[in-house]
Motif scaffolding. Structure first.
Motif, PDB file in Angstrom:
ATOM      1  N   LEU A   1     126.493  62.685   9.487  1.00 52.02           N
ATOM      2  CA  LEU A   1     126.436  61.936  10.740  1.00 52.02           C
ATOM      3  C   LEU A   1     127.284  60.679  10.661  1.00 52.02           C
ATOM      4  CD1 LEU A   1     122.629  62.236  11.593  1.00 52.02           C
ATOM      5  CD2 LEU A   1     124.507  63.072  13.013  1.00 52.02           C
ATOM      6  N   ALA A   2     127.212  60.011   9.511  1.00 50.71           N
ATOM      7  CA  ALA A   2     128.005  58.793   9.327  1.00 50.71           C
ATOM      8  C   ALA A   2     129.494  59.105   9.359  1.00 50.71           C
ATOM      9  CB  ALA A   2     127.624  58.121   8.006  1.00 50.71           C
ATOM     10  N   GLU A   3     129.889  60.212   8.732  1.00 52.18           N
ATOM     11  CA  GLU A   3     131.305  60.559   8.661  1.00 52.18           C
ATOM     12  C   GLU A   3     131.834  61.080  10.002  1.00 52.18           C
ATOM     13  OE1 GLU A   3     131.360  63.453   5.564  1.00 52.18           O
ATOM     14  OE2 GLU A   3     131.057  62.004   3.938  1.00 52.18           O
ATOM     15  N   SER A   4     131.054  61.896  10.684  1.00 52.22           N
ATOM     16  CA  SER A   4     131.540  62.560  11.893  1.00 52.22           C
ATOM     17  C   SER A   4     131.359  61.742  13.160  1.00 52.22           C
ATOM     18  CB  SER A   4     130.821  63.908  12.075  1.00 52.22           C
ATOM     19  OG  SER A   4     131.051  64.761  10.962  1.00 52.22           O
ATOM     20  N   PHE A   5     130.316  60.882  13.187  1.00 52.50           N
ATOM     21  CA  PHE A   5     129.987  60.185  14.437  1.00 52.50           C
ATOM     22  C   PHE A   5     129.915  58.674  14.275  1.00 52.50           C
ATOM     23  CE2 PHE A   5     128.146  64.464  14.750  1.00 52.50           C
ATOM     24  CZ  PHE A   5     128.760  64.910  15.914  1.00 52.50           C
ATOM     25  N   ASP A   6     130.372  58.159  13.145  1.00 51.90           N
ATOM     26  CA  ASP A   6     130.398  56.714  12.916  1.00 51.90           C
ATOM     27  C   ASP A   6     129.005  56.108  13.119  1.00 51.90           C
ATOM     28  OD1 ASP A   6     131.650  54.313  12.225  1.00 51.90           O
ATOM     29  OD2 ASP A   6     131.964  53.766  14.314  1.00 51.90           O
ATOM     30  N   VAL A   7     128.002  56.797  12.587  1.00 54.03           N
ATOM     31  CA  VAL A   7     126.622  56.345  12.719  1.00 54.03           C
ATOM     32  C   VAL A   7     126.255  55.459  11.541  1.00 54.03           C
ATOM     33  CG1 VAL A   7     124.227  57.145  12.599  1.00 54.03           C
ATOM     34  CG2 VAL A   7     125.849  58.302  14.097  1.00 54.03           C
TER      35      VAL A   7
ATOM     36  N   VAL B   1     123.811  54.693   9.048  1.00 54.16           N
ATOM     37  CA  VAL B   1     122.712  55.487   8.504  1.00 54.16           C
ATOM     38  C   VAL B   1     121.411  54.689   8.460  1.00 54.16           C
ATOM     39  CG1 VAL B   1     121.867  56.640   6.439  1.00 54.16           C
ATOM     40  CG2 VAL B   1     124.218  56.996   7.182  1.00 54.16           C
ATOM     41  N   LYS B   2     121.483  53.428   8.031  1.00 55.91           N
ATOM     42  CA  LYS B   2     120.274  52.617   7.891  1.00 55.91           C
ATOM     43  C   LYS B   2     119.586  52.429   9.230  1.00 55.91           C
ATOM     44  CE  LYS B   2     118.605  48.152   6.200  1.00 55.91           C
ATOM     45  NZ  LYS B   2     118.990  46.844   5.599  1.00 55.91           N
ATOM     46  N   THR B   3     120.361  52.128  10.261  1.00 53.43           N
ATOM     47  CA  THR B   3     119.779  51.928  11.591  1.00 53.43           C
ATOM     48  C   THR B   3     119.254  53.236  12.156  1.00 53.43           C
ATOM     49  OG1 THR B   3     121.291  50.094  12.043  1.00 53.43           O
ATOM     50  CG2 THR B   3     120.260  51.147  13.937  1.00 53.43           C
ATOM     51  N   PHE B   4     120.026  54.312  11.990  1.00 52.85           N
ATOM     52  CA  PHE B   4     119.645  55.596  12.561  1.00 52.85           C
ATOM     53  C   PHE B   4     118.356  56.122  11.936  1.00 52.85           C
ATOM     54  CE2 PHE B   4     119.941  60.203  13.208  1.00 52.85           C
ATOM     55  CZ  PHE B   4     120.305  60.260  14.545  1.00 52.85           C
ATOM     56  N   ALA B   5     118.171  55.904  10.653  1.00 53.20           N
ATOM     57  CA  ALA B   5     117.028  56.473   9.949  1.00 53.20           C
ATOM     58  C   ALA B   5     115.883  55.492   9.780  1.00 53.20           C
ATOM     59  CB  ALA B   5     117.469  56.970   8.566  1.00 53.20           C
ATOM     60  N   SER B   6     116.021  54.288  10.293  1.00 50.24           N
ATOM     61  CA  SER B   6     114.983  53.275  10.085  1.00 50.24           C
ATOM     62  C   SER B   6     113.701  53.670  10.789  1.00 50.24           C
ATOM     63  CB  SER B   6     115.449  51.917  10.596  1.00 50.24           C
ATOM     64  OG  SER B   6     115.681  51.967  11.985  1.00 50.24           O
ATOM     65  N   GLU B   7     112.580  53.272  10.208  1.00 56.85           N
ATOM     66  CA  GLU B   7     111.294  53.539  10.825  1.00 56.85           C
ATOM     67  C   GLU B   7     111.164  52.674  12.061  1.00 56.85           C
ATOM     68  OE1 GLU B   7     107.797  54.297   8.492  1.00 56.85           O
ATOM     69  OE2 GLU B   7     108.905  53.841   6.678  1.00 56.85           O
ATOM     70  N   GLY B   8     110.376  53.151  12.987  1.00 54.51           N
ATOM     71  CA  GLY B   8     110.164  52.385  14.210  1.00 54.51           C
ATOM     72  C   GLY B   8     111.057  52.819  15.342  1.00 54.51           C
ATOM     73  N   GLY B   9     112.082  53.598  15.028  1.00 57.09           N
ATOM     74  CA  GLY B   9     112.927  54.136  16.088  1.00 57.09           C
ATOM     75  C   GLY B   9     113.629  53.056  16.864  1.00 57.09           C
ATOM     76  N   GLU B  10     113.738  53.275  18.161  1.00 58.07           N
ATOM     77  CA  GLU B  10     114.456  52.358  19.036  1.00 58.07           C
ATOM     78  C   GLU B  10     113.514  51.241  19.450  1.00 58.07           C
ATOM     79  OE1 GLU B  10     116.237  54.493  22.220  1.00 58.07           O
ATOM     80  OE2 GLU B  10     117.201  55.917  20.899  1.00 58.07           O
TER      81      GLU B  10
ATOM     82  N   ASN C   1     127.030  47.958  22.137  1.00 53.69           N
ATOM     83  CA  ASN C   1     128.218  47.184  22.509  1.00 53.69           C
ATOM     84  C   ASN C   1     129.364  47.395  21.515  1.00 53.69           C
ATOM     85  OD1 ASN C   1     129.655  45.439  24.193  1.00 53.69           O
ATOM     86  ND2 ASN C   1     129.042  43.621  23.074  1.00 53.69           N
ATOM     87  N   HIS C   2     129.554  48.628  21.094  1.00 48.28           N
ATOM     88  CA  HIS C   2     130.659  48.950  20.183  1.00 48.28           C
ATOM     89  C   HIS C   2     131.207  50.320  20.563  1.00 48.28           C
ATOM     90  CE1 HIS C   2     133.114  48.928  16.574  1.00 48.28           C
ATOM     91  NE2 HIS C   2     132.710  50.167  16.336  1.00 48.28           N
ATOM     92  N   PHE C   3     132.533  50.394  20.771  1.00 46.54           N
ATOM     93  CA  PHE C   3     133.182  51.618  21.214  1.00 46.54           C
ATOM     94  C   PHE C   3     134.363  51.921  20.287  1.00 46.54           C
ATOM     95  CE2 PHE C   3     131.036  49.701  24.790  1.00 46.54           C
ATOM     96  CZ  PHE C   3     130.308  50.778  25.293  1.00 46.54           C
ATOM     97  N   PRO C   4     134.140  52.778  19.284  1.00 46.09           N
ATOM     98  CA  PRO C   4     135.143  53.027  18.242  1.00 46.09           C
ATOM     99  C   PRO C   4     136.496  53.482  18.772  1.00 46.09           C
ATOM    100  CG  PRO C   4     133.018  53.928  17.595  1.00 46.09           C
ATOM    101  CD  PRO C   4     132.880  53.501  19.021  1.00 46.09           C
ATOM    102  N   GLU C   5     136.515  54.329  19.807  1.00 48.51           N
ATOM    103  CA  GLU C   5     137.803  54.832  20.308  1.00 48.51           C
ATOM    104  C   GLU C   5     138.662  53.699  20.859  1.00 48.51           C
ATOM    105  OE1 GLU C   5     137.506  59.107  22.190  1.00 48.51           O
ATOM    106  OE2 GLU C   5     135.748  57.949  22.772  1.00 48.51           O
ATOM    107  N   LEU C   6     138.054  52.808  21.617  1.00 44.78           N
ATOM    108  CA  LEU C   6     138.799  51.665  22.136  1.00 44.78           C
ATOM    109  C   LEU C   6     139.234  50.734  21.014  1.00 44.78           C
ATOM    110  CD1 LEU C   6     136.867  50.665  25.397  1.00 44.78           C
ATOM    111  CD2 LEU C   6     139.133  51.710  25.222  1.00 44.78           C
TER     112      LEU C   6
ATOM    113  N   ARG D   1     131.453  48.194  13.551  1.00 48.05           N
ATOM    114  CA  ARG D   1     132.138  49.342  12.943  1.00 48.05           C
ATOM    115  C   ARG D   1     131.437  49.768  11.656  1.00 48.05           C
ATOM    116  NH1 ARG D   1     138.498  48.847  11.962  1.00 48.05           N
ATOM    117  NH2 ARG D   1     138.494  49.305  14.213  1.00 48.05           N
ATOM    118  N   SER D   2     131.210  51.061  11.525  1.00 43.50           N
ATOM    119  CA  SER D   2     130.564  51.591  10.333  1.00 43.50           C
ATOM    120  C   SER D   2     131.390  51.261   9.086  1.00 43.50           C
ATOM    121  CB  SER D   2     130.401  53.112  10.452  1.00 43.50           C
ATOM    122  OG  SER D   2     129.781  53.644   9.308  1.00 43.50           O
ATOM    123  N   GLY D   3     130.750  50.651   8.105  1.00 41.22           N
ATOM    124  CA  GLY D   3     131.427  50.270   6.869  1.00 41.22           C
ATOM    125  C   GLY D   3     132.146  48.945   6.939  1.00 41.22           C
ATOM    126  N   ALA D   4     132.204  48.340   8.117  1.00 43.96           N
ATOM    127  CA  ALA D   4     132.880  47.037   8.267  1.00 43.96           C
ATOM    128  C   ALA D   4     132.196  46.264   9.393  1.00 43.96           C
ATOM    129  CB  ALA D   4     134.368  47.218   8.562  1.00 43.96           C
TER     130      ALA D   4
END
Length: 469
Positions: free
Chosen positions: A55-61, A63-72, A153-158, A312-315
């Motif tokens: 998911l991190a590689e394909s969708f710039d997710v 991981v820590k936020t996506f998998a954190s407990e408590g959800g959104e 508020n982050h749009f990788p393509e732009l 940005r993921s990783g930065a």
């Protein structure tokens, strides 16, 4: 993370929907079968560490936020504010139920939020105005704001396109000049500064037939630069922005137009302040706003807004939230790179020093605040000038507030000299109607769903004492 079962079906489904993919397309990108993805989305299988990495590689997710407990968590906070309203507060819906709803049925939670937003807008309609189409009760501004926030508020393509373009337009003496040249050389567009009378109530206007961009003489220099970058973004990234708007599926023409403009504004900021270069400078100068304004030819608001986009993921940069208010307290901008500690539907807590900035124009006010759940934030507030000043009256100031989790404060120059561990924090709340703090002299409304404890022989610090739950 790998020692517990990660049942993240709702978040997977939402991610897929936001990217406009069906199960087969997403499964192909993750290297799994559609049936396995179906099991993941139904929480019949846990998400493994390997899936998270893909998911991190394909969708710039993240991981820590996506998998954190408590959800959104923001979704649960928004639902808490809705269910604190008088028409729902008697239901006594618990925090745990709201978290479960936002985590396991995010689309349902979004539907509840839209209905409540429409109800609030309906109450604001002039008396006697009947027969309105209920679909227009969710204003374009509300829909666009919520959509942008859902993307953090982050749009990788732009970002990618703007970074490539912005780096090629670097000029140590002028930010505006290479933008002007690019408009002329690549698109044959002439940019001119004209008397405001030529533009009526507009600050800038692009005449596509004459290939001319007209900028008002009342615009401040940094806003002229931004105007050039905005027009360049429309021409350079028109097809990309159209595609992104299509994926977002706005509900009406007004929301579609506003989202299109918001994407172009985002790209303009990214062109002026290319991601990698800006992040390195921000970290080097420890997020000193004026230093960054000088380096990138931007103003305070533009730099502050850019802070909230550094996801940005990783930065990643410091995950700031940002508000902009006028002297009357009206909120005209609300962005967050991570969590946001205030009300989604109301204003800010009066104990936050954002509004005090108007009393000390040009100065930066710093403050440590603490929300009812014990989370602490480091914040700074200061006044800014409007992009365009139509007359000579001294009423052109706005104020912005920036904040982040206290754990990041050491990375920020404005925290120097503060004992971050021992400096008392100012207790703040989300909105008075849902704030659980009892002893607050600033409370403006009684808490929803709570029994008041008013006694004729006893006056309390708070004008609305209540019996704790």
């Amino acid at each position: 993370m790998t020692q517990r079962k990660l049942l993240l079906g709702a978040r997977l489904k939402r991610l897929r929907r936001d990217r406009g993919l069906n199960q087969s397309a997403m499964a192909e990108q993750l290297g799994i079968s559609p049936s396995y993805l179906n099991h993941l989305e139904r929480n019949q299988r846990p998400v493994t560490a390997g899936i998270l990495l893909r998911l991190a590689e394909s969708f710039d997710v993240d991981v820590k936020t996506f998998a954190s407990e408590g959800g959104e968590v923001a979704g649960a906070d928004q639902l808490a504010e809705i269910f604190a309203d008088g028409i729902l507060s008697d239901l006594g819906v618990s925090r745990a139920e709201l978290i479960e709803l936002s985590d396991n049925a995010p689309t349902v939670a979004e539907g509840i939020a839209r209905l409540y937003t429409a109800l609030r807008e309906l109450h604001r309609q002039p008396a006697g105005e009947e027969g309105a189409d209920p679909r227009v009760l969710i204003t374009p501004e509300t829909w666009v704001r919520d959509y942008i926030q859902a993307q953090r508020n982050h749009f990788p393509e732009l970002e990618e396109g703007a970074e490539t373009l912005g780096q090629g337009l670097s000029d140590p003496l002028s930010v505006a000049e290479p933008l002007r040249r690019r408009l002329k050389e690549a698109f044959g567009v002439d940019a001119k500064v004209v008397p405001p009378e030529m533009l009526d109530d507009a600050s800038q206007h692009y005449d596509a037939q004459r290939r001319t961009l007209l900028l008002s003489g009342l615009l401040r220099p940094e806003n002229r630069t931004f105007g050039l970058a905005y027009q360049l973004a429309l021409l350079e990234f028109g097809s990309l922005i159209d595609r992104m708007v299509g994926v977002a599926r706005p509900p009406d023409a007004g929301s579609r137009s506003l989202l299109h403009m918001s994407f172009a504004n985002y790209a303009a900021g990214a062109i002026m302040m290319p991601y990698g270069k800006f992040l390195r400078a921000a970290e080097e100068h420890r997020y000193a706003i004026d230093r960054l304004c000088g380096q990138f030819g931007a103003n305070v608001e533009q730099v502050a807004h850019r802070f909230t986009t550094l996801g940005r993921s990783g930065a990643r940069g410091v995950p700031f939230f940002m508000l902009r208010v006028d002297p009357a307290g009206n909120i005209s901008k609300r962005y967050a790179g991570e969590s946001f500690p205030f009300s989604h539907f109301g204003g800010t807590c009066p104990r936050w020093n954002l509004h005090a900035a108007f009393q000390t124009p040009g100065q930066t006010i710093r403050q440590i605040i603490e929300t009812p759940d014990g989370q602490r934030f480091f914040t700074i507030s200061r006044t800014i000038e409007r992009p365009i000043r139509p007359d000579l009256r001294d009423d052109s100031l706005l104020a912005i507030g920036l904040g982040c989790d206290l754990k990041h404060a050491g990375r920020i120059a404005y925290s120097d000299g503060l004992d971050l561990l021992n400096t008392p924090a100012t207790p703040v709340g989300p909105a008075c109607a849902i704030c659980p703090r009892m002893q607050c002299a600033y409370r403006a409304t009684p808490p929803a769903g709570r029994m008041l404890a008013v006694h004729e022989n006893r006056k309390t610090i708070s004008p609305y004492p209540f019996i704790p739950a």
